[in-house]
Write a protein that holds these residues in place. Structure first.
Motif, PDB file in Angstrom:
ATOM      1  N   MET A   1       3.063   2.968 -85.160  1.00 58.57           N
ATOM      2  CA  MET A   1       2.750   1.619 -84.679  1.00 58.57           C
ATOM      3  C   MET A   1       2.820   1.582 -83.164  1.00 58.57           C
ATOM      4  SD  MET A   1       1.870  -1.269 -85.712  1.00 58.57           S
ATOM      5  CE  MET A   1       2.112  -0.874 -87.434  1.00 58.57           C
ATOM      6  N   GLU A   2       1.729   1.234 -82.558  1.00 60.85           N
ATOM      7  CA  GLU A   2       1.744   1.102 -81.104  1.00 60.85           C
ATOM      8  C   GLU A   2       0.847  -0.048 -80.692  1.00 60.85           C
ATOM      9  OE1 GLU A   2      -0.135   4.688 -79.443  1.00 60.85           O
ATOM     10  OE2 GLU A   2      -0.404   5.279 -81.522  1.00 60.85           O
ATOM     11  N   PRO A  79      -1.695  -4.616 -82.054  1.00 55.03           N
ATOM     12  CA  PRO A  79      -0.961  -3.507 -82.665  1.00 55.03           C
ATOM     13  C   PRO A  79      -1.920  -2.628 -83.472  1.00 55.03           C
ATOM     14  CG  PRO A  79      -0.525  -5.545 -83.834  1.00 55.03           C
ATOM     15  CD  PRO A  79      -1.373  -5.897 -82.663  1.00 55.03           C
ATOM     16  N   HIS A  81      -2.541   1.104 -85.776  1.00 52.13           N
ATOM     17  CA  HIS A  81      -1.933   2.145 -86.587  1.00 52.13           C
ATOM     18  C   HIS A  81      -2.767   3.399 -86.382  1.00 52.13           C
ATOM     19  CE1 HIS A  81       1.179   2.563 -89.585  1.00 52.13           C
ATOM     20  NE2 HIS A  81       0.435   3.465 -90.153  1.00 52.13           N
ATOM     21  N   ARG A  82      -2.129   4.445 -85.839  1.00 50.16           N
ATOM     22  CA  ARG A  82      -2.895   5.652 -85.540  1.00 50.16           C
ATOM     23  C   ARG A  82      -2.552   6.723 -86.571  1.00 50.16           C
ATOM     24  NH1 ARG A  82      -5.012   7.357 -80.532  1.00 50.16           N
ATOM     25  NH2 ARG A  82      -3.837   5.801 -79.415  1.00 50.16           N
ATOM     26  N   THR A  83      -3.574   7.267 -87.216  1.00 54.94           N
ATOM     27  CA  THR A  83      -3.337   8.339 -88.165  1.00 54.94           C
ATOM     28  C   THR A  83      -4.275   9.483 -87.820  1.00 54.94           C
ATOM     29  OG1 THR A  83      -4.876   7.194 -89.611  1.00 54.94           O
ATOM     30  CG2 THR A  83      -2.520   7.002 -90.136  1.00 54.94           C
ATOM     31  N   ASP A 313      -6.641  -1.331 -86.510  1.00 56.31           N
ATOM     32  CA  ASP A 313      -5.904  -2.531 -86.104  1.00 56.31           C
ATOM     33  C   ASP A 313      -5.041  -2.990 -87.261  1.00 56.31           C
ATOM     34  OD1 ASP A 313      -6.618  -3.115 -83.464  1.00 56.31           O
ATOM     35  OD2 ASP A 313      -8.631  -3.662 -84.141  1.00 56.31           O
ATOM     36  N   SER A 314      -3.807  -3.333 -86.968  1.00 55.40           N
ATOM     37  CA  SER A 314      -2.991  -3.918 -88.036  1.00 55.40           C
ATOM     38  C   SER A 314      -2.399  -5.234 -87.549  1.00 55.40           C
ATOM     39  CB  SER A 314      -1.909  -2.945 -88.485  1.00 55.40           C
ATOM     40  OG  SER A 314      -1.183  -2.493 -87.366  1.00 55.40           O
TER      41      SER A 314
END
Lengths: 338, 310
Positions: A1-2, A79, A81-83, A313-314
């Motif tokens: 989360m960033e 915020p 979410h990077r995967t 995006d979350s």
């Protein structure tokens, strides 16, 4: 989360602080009604109780407001979410190479049916089709237009089942029939050049990509040669091997007498094994799907593409917190503002 | 600054269309028991008497010069006892400033006294200081008094304490006075009550209360704002004042308080009347004078508005 725009948070804090400061400063000349003997009201126990409730509600409203601001500021900061993902790329090239001599039509139809169904599920693969008897005809080249391929395969299936019509035009131009070597050679030729031997990338595809694609030929033939082919089966198999093409042969009528190497079935098996492919004998057209399945399994040559970082995006949780806090503020506001 | 007295007078003359102003004068005059501007007797002329005092008709009938004798006019002194503490800067029930109503009430009574030829003095002040202006006649003097009251009330000033002024009167002022006290709706404590009792024993006392603002106003009436107590500086948020439970308790407690005040004034034998706004002042003064004249303080002598006067 960033957070994408992390600088929004200090900005929001600063804005909130300035707002509070301005409000406090402006509060001094508060417009209030001046009254005397306020203890007439303030000494009442009912008033004291109401005052306590009022203060609790105010404090709650302040907390809600702070939460609301924090949540919306967080949402504004995006915020994410990077995967890291390694997408699987399926990149096979399959050429159906069908001997359409009279004895083969039912097997061909079964193969066409299977691939017509498979074509609908393809994603990334390319499929092409060549039919041959005494001469070969390319029905359609390698393509990833699956609708078109399915349409062509349907037509082929119908034609093969009925065994008539103009479908077979152009397959009798040579001398004899079932010139398997020629047929296989033209199938192998329908793959583009790898570019590794010529050194020049081909214009359409980009050679380095093509080298990574697995190549296979599904060859349906009984290997009953009649006539003099330009290219023998062995030569065609060597061409295939040179172009990294695996030949999977389906033989519906393996009627070898003994285990001699010059028997048609044994020749075919030798040819396919030379290319690294496999050889199947068919008892009936119904077993075609199972065999095709096996071919597919041996050919699951999927490449892992370069790792990609996927950013999603979350905003759901800060926004839902903001929604709850906002609703709470509205409810409290109704209570505070008569 | 426009004349405060003129403002008072103009309101009185508007009032005079409905009631007669002389009725007010009469009510005022009857406050004093010993009426004096009256014919007393005729006596024989002696040397030194004013010739214009000779009653010629009586002389003609009698044969020898007779002189009219008047009872010497005794000038009364009226003392306006006005609270000019911070409390008076607050709102009255009508929404006006209590000070304006106090000035108006003092003006009406002072003007009546002026017309009657009495002297008007002023004692005003707050918890910290009391100021005394000795009684004098004349409208200019009255105007000065009104201005002093008007300029003394300040939000930044010390809070009200009418006991200080009562104490001042009892301590320093001699002679019987007609004291008109103008204060707000405070609830006298034991100390103040004692002072009031002593005051009542020494002087004629009229008490005019300026009604305080309604702290829990009904929905839709004026006063729809947060309130601030000028005494303590404490705020009263509007939502609390609007709360139905609080308002019910407040109404009940106000009824109780009004009853207590009434009991105190009845016990002391001081005529007390309330004015909610400047429109009420004349009616209140009229009722007050009448109450005082009747001496007894019946439980409900006159409904506000004084229908008897019409």
């Amino acid at each position: 989360m960033e957070l994408t725009y992390w600088w929004i948070l200090p900005l929001a804090v600063a804005a909130a602080a300035i707002g509070v400061l301005l409000h406090l400063r402006r509060r001094r000349p508060h417009h209030a009604r001046l009254i005397a003997h306020g203890d007439r009201l303030t000494d009442l126990p009912e008033y004291q109780r109401a005052l306590r409730n009022h203060r609790t509600r105010l404090a709650l409203a302040v907390v809600m407001g702070a939460v609301f601001l924090a949540a919306t500021a967080t949402a504004a900061a995006r915020p994410i979410h990077r995967t890291v993902e390694q997408p699987e790329v399926r990149n096979r090239d399959i050429v159906l190479c069908l001997d359409v001599s009279g004895s083969m039509t039912s097997t061909d139809a079964a193969i066409a049916t299977v691939f017509q169904r498979l074509a609908k599920e393809f994603d990334g693969e390319r499929i092409g089709m060549v039919i041959f008897d005494s001469s070969s005809v390319q029905l359609f080249p390698l393509t990833d237009d699956y609708d078109y391929a399915a349409e062509q395969l349907t037509q082929a299936k119908e034609a093969l089942e009925s065994g008539a019509g103009s479908f077979f035009d152009g397959t009798w131009n040579g001398e004899g029939s079932s010139l398997i070597g020629d047929g296989l050679a033209s199938c192998v030729q329908s793959f583009p050049d790898t570019g590794t031997d010529t050194g020049t990338p081909d214009a359409t595809g980009g050679a380095p990509q093509d080298t990574k694609r697995s190549r296979s030929v599904v060859l349906a033939t009984d290997n009953f040669l009649s006539g003099e082919p330009v290219v023998t089966l062995d030569e065609a198999a060597r061409m295939a091997a040179a172009k990294n093409v695996k030949v999977h042969a389906l033989n519906p009528g393996d009627m070898d007498y003994g285990a001699q190497a010059d028997q048609p079935g044994a020749q075919l098996r030798a040819a396919t094994e030379h290319t690294g492919g496999s050889y199947f004998t068919l008892d009936s057209p119904e077993s075609v799907p199972g065999i095709v399945q096996k071919v597919q399994e041996t050919e699951t040559n999927s490449y892992r593409a370069a790792p990609q970082s996927v950013i999603a995006d979350s905003p759901a949780w800060p926004l839902s917190i903001a929604l709850i806090a906002g609703t709470g503020m509205l409810v409290l506001g109704r209570r505070l503002e008569p | 600054m426009p004349s405060l007295l003129r403002r008072v007078k103009s309101k009185m003359f508007i009032f005079a269309h409905r009631r007669t102003l002389t009725l007010l004068d009469g009510e005022y005059g009857s406050v004093f028991k010993g009426r004096s501007l009256d014919f007393d007797e005729l006596r024989a002329y002696v040397l030194g008497d004013e010739v214009r005092d000779i009653d010629w008709k009586a002389t003609a009938r009698h044969g020898s010069p007779l002189v009219k004798r008047y009872v010497a006019v005794r000038r009364h002194s009226v003392l306006l006892l006005v609270d000019t503490g911070r409390n008076m800067a607050a709102q009255a029930l009508s929404g006006e400033t209590k000070k304006d109503i106090a000035v108006h009430a003092a003006g009406v009574l002072g003007y009546l006294a002026c017309r009657h030829g009495d002297d008007v003095g002023l004692l005003h002040g707050n918890a910290a200081v009391s100021r005394y202006v000795p009684p004098r006649g004349g409208e200019e003097h009255l105007e000065r008094l009104l201005r002093e009251v008007d300029s003394s009330v300040d939000l930044a000033g010390p809070p009200s304490s009418i006991a200080q002024q009562l104490d001042y009167v009892l301590r320093y002022l001699k002679g019987r006075l007609l004291i008109v006290a103008v204060a707000d709706e405070f609830l006298p404590d034991t100390h103040t009550e004692n002072l009031m009792r002593r005051l009542r024993a020494r002087h004629e006392v009229l008490w005019l209360s300026v009604r305080d603002a309604d702290l829990a106003p009904e929905r839709g009436r004026h006063g729809q704002a947060d309130s601030m107590d000028v005494g303590t500086g404490a705020g009263i948020p509007l939502p609390l004042a609007m709360d139905s439970a609080v308002r019910a308790a407040y109404t009940e407690s106000m009824t109780e308080r009004a009853r207590k005040r009434k009991d105190i004034f009845r016990r002391l034998g001081i005529a007390e009347e309330q004015a909610a706004g400047s429109e009420d002042v004349l009616t209140a003064v009229f009722t007050l004078l009448e109450k005082h004249r009747s001496g007894a303080l019946p439980a409900r002598s006159a409904p506000k508005g004084g229908t008897r006067a019409g």
